[in-house]
Design a protein around this motif. Structure first.
Motif, PDB file in Angstrom:
ATOM      1  N   SER A   1      40.221  52.203  44.512  1.00  0.00           N
ATOM      2  CA  SER A   1      40.209  51.894  43.084  1.00  0.00           C
ATOM      3  C   SER A   1      41.568  51.415  42.615  1.00  0.00           C
ATOM      4  N   HIS A   2      41.548  50.517  41.630  1.00  0.00           N
ATOM      5  CA  HIS A   2      42.744  50.235  40.858  1.00  0.00           C
ATOM      6  C   HIS A   2      42.324  50.102  39.407  1.00  0.00           C
TER       7      HIS A   2
ATOM      8  N   ILE B   1      28.339  28.106  48.937  1.00  0.00           N
ATOM      9  CA  ILE B   1      29.354  28.958  48.315  1.00  0.00           C
ATOM     10  C   ILE B   1      29.836  29.953  49.360  1.00  0.00           C
ATOM     11  N   THR B   2      31.091  30.412  49.202  1.00  0.00           N
ATOM     12  CA  THR B   2      31.693  31.330  50.162  1.00  0.00           C
ATOM     13  C   THR B   2      32.026  32.640  49.477  1.00  0.00           C
ATOM     14  N   LEU B   3      31.605  33.745  50.076  1.00  0.00           N
ATOM     15  CA  LEU B   3      31.892  35.069  49.529  1.00  0.00           C
ATOM     16  C   LEU B   3      33.393  35.358  49.617  1.00  0.00           C
ATOM     17  N   VAL B   4      34.000  35.765  48.508  1.00  0.00           N
ATOM     18  CA  VAL B   4      35.422  36.123  48.469  1.00  0.00           C
ATOM     19  C   VAL B   4      35.572  37.634  48.406  1.00  0.00           C
ATOM     20  N   SER B   5      34.861  38.284  47.465  1.00  0.00           N
ATOM     21  CA  SER B   5      34.981  39.736  47.318  1.00  0.00           C
ATOM     22  C   SER B   5      33.828  40.286  46.503  1.00  0.00           C
ATOM     23  N   LYS B   6      33.716  41.604  46.558  1.00  0.00           N
ATOM     24  CA  LYS B   6      32.716  42.307  45.767  1.00  0.00           C
ATOM     25  C   LYS B   6      33.380  43.576  45.261  1.00  0.00           C
ATOM     26  N   GLN B   7      33.180  43.877  43.975  1.00  0.00           N
ATOM     27  CA  GLN B   7      33.757  45.097  43.424  1.00  0.00           C
ATOM     28  C   GLN B   7      32.874  45.650  42.310  1.00  0.00           C
ATOM     29  N   TYR B   8      32.987  46.952  42.117  1.00  0.00           N
ATOM     30  CA  TYR B   8      32.315  47.632  41.017  1.00  0.00           C
ATOM     31  C   TYR B   8      33.325  47.757  39.887  1.00  0.00           C
ATOM     32  N   ILE B   9      32.887  47.484  38.672  1.00  0.00           N
ATOM     33  CA  ILE B   9      33.777  47.521  37.518  1.00  0.00           C
ATOM     34  C   ILE B   9      33.202  48.476  36.481  1.00  0.00           C
TER      35      ILE B   9
ATOM     36  N   ARG C   1      41.007  46.973  26.256  1.00  0.00           N
ATOM     37  CA  ARG C   1      40.092  47.648  27.167  1.00  0.00           C
ATOM     38  C   ARG C   1      40.848  48.177  28.372  1.00  0.00           C
ATOM     39  N   VAL C   2      40.195  49.109  29.072  1.00  0.00           N
ATOM     40  CA  VAL C   2      40.678  49.573  30.367  1.00  0.00           C
ATOM     41  C   VAL C   2      39.536  49.411  31.361  1.00  0.00           C
ATOM     42  N   ARG C   3      39.917  49.222  32.610  1.00  0.00           N
ATOM     43  CA  ARG C   3      38.934  49.079  33.678  1.00  0.00           C
ATOM     44  C   ARG C   3      39.334  49.896  34.893  1.00  0.00           C
ATOM     45  N   GLN C   4      38.305  50.418  35.548  1.00  0.00           N
ATOM     46  CA  GLN C   4      38.450  50.910  36.906  1.00  0.00           C
ATOM     47  C   GLN C   4      37.708  49.911  37.767  1.00  0.00           C
ATOM     48  N   LEU C   5      38.398  49.367  38.771  1.00  0.00           N
ATOM     49  CA  LEU C   5      37.804  48.396  39.690  1.00  0.00           C
ATOM     50  C   LEU C   5      37.795  49.017  41.084  1.00  0.00           C
TER      51      LEU C   5
END
Length: 164
Positions: free
Chosen positions: A57-58, A24-32, A46-50
């Motif tokens: 952040s977005h 497997i290949t790493l694409v991204s990592k984020q906190y949600i 719902r709302v999210r902060q990513l």
């Protein structure tokens, strides 16, 4: 509205060996940080902060409808001031997770490690129902969770609100 076609599986451990041997290949990592503003039996808003790995952040606002593998979804970006205004004075606790996205043969697998619950899952989104049905489940996946209410993000979030 567009359709979200997704299958969700339990993971017993993060697939570190598969990552290191390039299966497997790493694409991204984020906190949600995910908070529900309204929900019913078969709908949710719902709302999210990513937050990405660089700290940027977005924010998103999402409406989902339905149950199971195919759900209707509308998602769009919102500004940070709108996000904060929607949550202002609610006292709601966001569901926190770390999402690691990996790629395998053109498909993206989203591995979610929940911070307030001892749980690790992987979700796979598909372009159509046929692709979802034909999907060959990798050996490192655990049992499928799609029909289990207790593993839905909304259910975990509701439980989090009542245990504080």
């Amino acid at each position: 509205m567009s359709a979200e076609i997704e299958r969700k599986f339990l993971l017993h451990a993060f697939p570190a060996a598969e990552l290191s041997n390039n299966e497997i290949t790493l694409v991204s990592k984020q906190y949600i940080y995910q908070t529900y503003l309204a929900f019913s039996e078969d709908q949710e808003i719902r709302v999210r902060q990513l937050v990405d790995s660089s700290g940027l952040s977005h924010f998103t606002h999402t409406f989902k409808s339905g149950h199971g593998m195919v759900r209707e979804e509308i998602e769009y970006n919102i500004s940070e001031p709108i996000y904060k205004q929607l949550l202002e004075r609610t006292g709601l606790i966001p569901l926190e997770k770390i999402r690691t996205t990996v790629e395998v043969q053109g498909l993206h697998f989203e591995i979610d490690e929940y911070k307030q619950v001892d749980l690790l899952v992987v979700e796979v989104e598909f372009p159509d129902v046929e692709a979802a049905r034909l999907f060959r489940i990798p050996s490192w996946f655990g049992r499928e969770l799609g029909a289990e209410e207790e593993f839905r993000n909304k259910s975990m979030w509701v439980k989090l609100q009542t245990t504080r």
